[in-house]
Design a protein around this motif. Structure first.
Motif, PDB file in Angstrom:
ATOM      1  N   LEU A 169      -1.798  10.411   9.651  1.00 42.37           N
ATOM      2  CA  LEU A 169      -0.980   9.844  10.843  1.00 42.37           C
ATOM      3  C   LEU A 169      -0.200  10.380  10.828  1.00 42.37           C
ATOM      4  CD1 LEU A 169      -1.862   6.260  11.330  1.00 42.37           C
ATOM      5  CD2 LEU A 169      -3.152   8.548  11.434  1.00 42.37           C
ATOM      6  N   ASP A 170       0.771  11.008  12.055  1.00 41.37           N
ATOM      7  CA  ASP A 170       2.243  11.349  12.240  1.00 41.37           C
ATOM      8  C   ASP A 170       3.436  11.222  11.616  1.00 41.37           C
ATOM      9  OD1 ASP A 170       0.585  13.378  14.001  1.00 41.37           O
ATOM     10  OD2 ASP A 170       1.351  12.314  15.546  1.00 41.37           O
ATOM     11  N   LEU A 191       1.298   4.324  12.613  1.00 35.87           N
ATOM     12  CA  LEU A 191       0.835   3.599  12.054  1.00 35.87           C
ATOM     13  C   LEU A 191       1.363   2.291  12.320  1.00 35.87           C
ATOM     14  CD1 LEU A 191      -0.726   2.058   9.754  1.00 35.87           C
ATOM     15  CD2 LEU A 191       1.241   2.218   8.112  1.00 35.87           C
ATOM     16  N   GLU A 192       2.399   1.669  12.272  1.00 33.44           N
ATOM     17  CA  GLU A 192       2.665   0.400  13.125  1.00 33.44           C
ATOM     18  C   GLU A 192       1.487   0.226  14.942  1.00 33.44           C
ATOM     19  OE1 GLU A 192       3.370  -1.647  11.534  1.00 33.44           O
ATOM     20  OE2 GLU A 192       4.383  -1.016   9.719  1.00 33.44           O
ATOM     21  N   ALA A 224       0.910  -1.352   0.084  1.00 35.14           N
ATOM     22  CA  ALA A 224       0.123  -0.477   0.349  1.00 35.14           C
ATOM     23  C   ALA A 224       0.742   1.384  -0.105  1.00 35.14           C
ATOM     24  CB  ALA A 224      -0.893  -0.260   1.342  1.00 35.14           C
ATOM     25  N   LEU A 225       2.249   1.079   0.899  1.00 37.64           N
ATOM     26  CA  LEU A 225       2.453   2.457   1.034  1.00 37.64           C
ATOM     27  C   LEU A 225       3.846   2.571  -0.849  1.00 37.64           C
ATOM     28  CD1 LEU A 225       3.940   2.673   4.423  1.00 37.64           C
ATOM     29  CD2 LEU A 225       1.401   2.987   3.324  1.00 37.64           C
ATOM     30  N   ALA A 226       4.004   1.526  -0.926  1.00 39.19           N
ATOM     31  CA  ALA A 226       4.730   1.273  -1.708  1.00 39.19           C
ATOM     32  C   ALA A 226       4.136   1.915  -3.233  1.00 39.19           C
ATOM     33  CB  ALA A 226       5.269   0.507  -2.448  1.00 39.19           C
ATOM     34  N   VAL A 229      -4.075   1.986   7.233  1.00 34.36           N
ATOM     35  CA  VAL A 229      -3.519   2.555   6.291  1.00 34.36           C
ATOM     36  C   VAL A 229      -4.163   3.731   5.513  1.00 34.36           C
ATOM     37  CG1 VAL A 229      -3.102   1.304   3.763  1.00 34.36           C
ATOM     38  CG2 VAL A 229      -2.695   0.189   6.248  1.00 34.36           C
ATOM     39  N   SER A 230      -5.255   3.667   5.402  1.00 40.65           N
ATOM     40  CA  SER A 230      -5.752   4.988   4.279  1.00 40.65           C
ATOM     41  C   SER A 230      -6.087   6.031   5.017  1.00 40.65           C
ATOM     42  CB  SER A 230      -7.265   4.703   4.309  1.00 40.65           C
ATOM     43  OG  SER A 230      -7.449   3.447   2.930  1.00 40.65           O
ATOM     44  N   ALA A 231      -5.539   6.379   6.425  1.00 42.71           N
ATOM     45  CA  ALA A 231      -5.213   7.636   7.183  1.00 42.71           C
ATOM     46  C   ALA A 231      -3.849   7.996   7.484  1.00 42.71           C
ATOM     47  CB  ALA A 231      -5.763   7.005   8.630  1.00 42.71           C
TER      48      ALA A 231
END
Length: 201
Positions: free
Chosen positions: A175-176, A181-182, A100-102, A167-169
């Protein structure tokens, strides 16, 4: 004389167009994308996409199919181990987040846009079914290990909603940090597993 395109040439162009379409659909939504806009960002004639796809909906379906297959390949690679069910679940989670992040454009195309009628696009339906099968195998394994109990389809949706929301947030910049996130996912997944433990008999 025009060069005859090979199957490889056609597949390469379709891949390039689907990648470009994913970026545009993720940025603008389905209504904000036109065939002309796709042609412009690729630097090709406005009519060229029509040589490969019937219309915008067919491009959207192909972009979604591409995204789901890339996504599921990452999850399947993560679960391809003889490790215990919980370790495999954690590996799938890490693969999910990493993908998702990549590839946030693919992620948005998969989960934020309305899907075309999959009866018209069997390849997209197959890719979505493949994704559901990964989730179902994970839930079945956790249930068989005695870690959770319940309907595996419902449970799969419960865990996915928790994962997708965080993940979407993060992708949206709400998120900071990745560490936050983790931490959120650690707490969410642990809390769900604790709440779904089989009742003591």
């Amino acid at each position: 004389m025009p060069r005859t395109l090979s199957e490889e040439d056609i597949a390469e162009f379709r891949e390039q167009l689907c990648a470009a379409a994913s970026r545009l659909f993720a940025q603008r939504g389905t209504d904000g994308v036109t065939m002309r806009a796709l042609a412009e960002i690729m630097g090709i004639s406005p009519m060229k996409p029509y040589h490969y796809f019937r219309d915008k909906e067919e491009i959207l379906a192909a972009a979604m199919e591409r995204a789901f297959n890339r996504f599921v390949a990452a999850l399947e690679a993560a679960e391809n181990t003889a490790a215990p069910a919980l370790e495999r679940a954690n590996a799938r989670r890490q693969a999910y987040v990493a993908f998702a992040l990549a590839e946030p454009d693919c992620y948005r195309v998969m989960f934020e846009l309305p899907h075309p009628d999959t009866a018209k696009y069997p390849g997209l339906q197959a890719a979505m079914d493949r994704a559901r099968a990964v989730t179902r195998r994970g839930m079945d394994a956790l249930i068989a290990s005695g870690l959770i109990e319940g309907d595996p389809v419902v449970l799969g949706n419960v865990f996915w909603c928790a994962l997708h929301g965080a993940v979407s947030a993060y992708i949206a910049g709400k998120l900071d940090s990745r560490e936050q996130l983790e931490a959120i996912l650690d707490i969410s997944m642990k809390s769900l597993r604790e709440g779904l433990k089989p009742a003591a008999r």
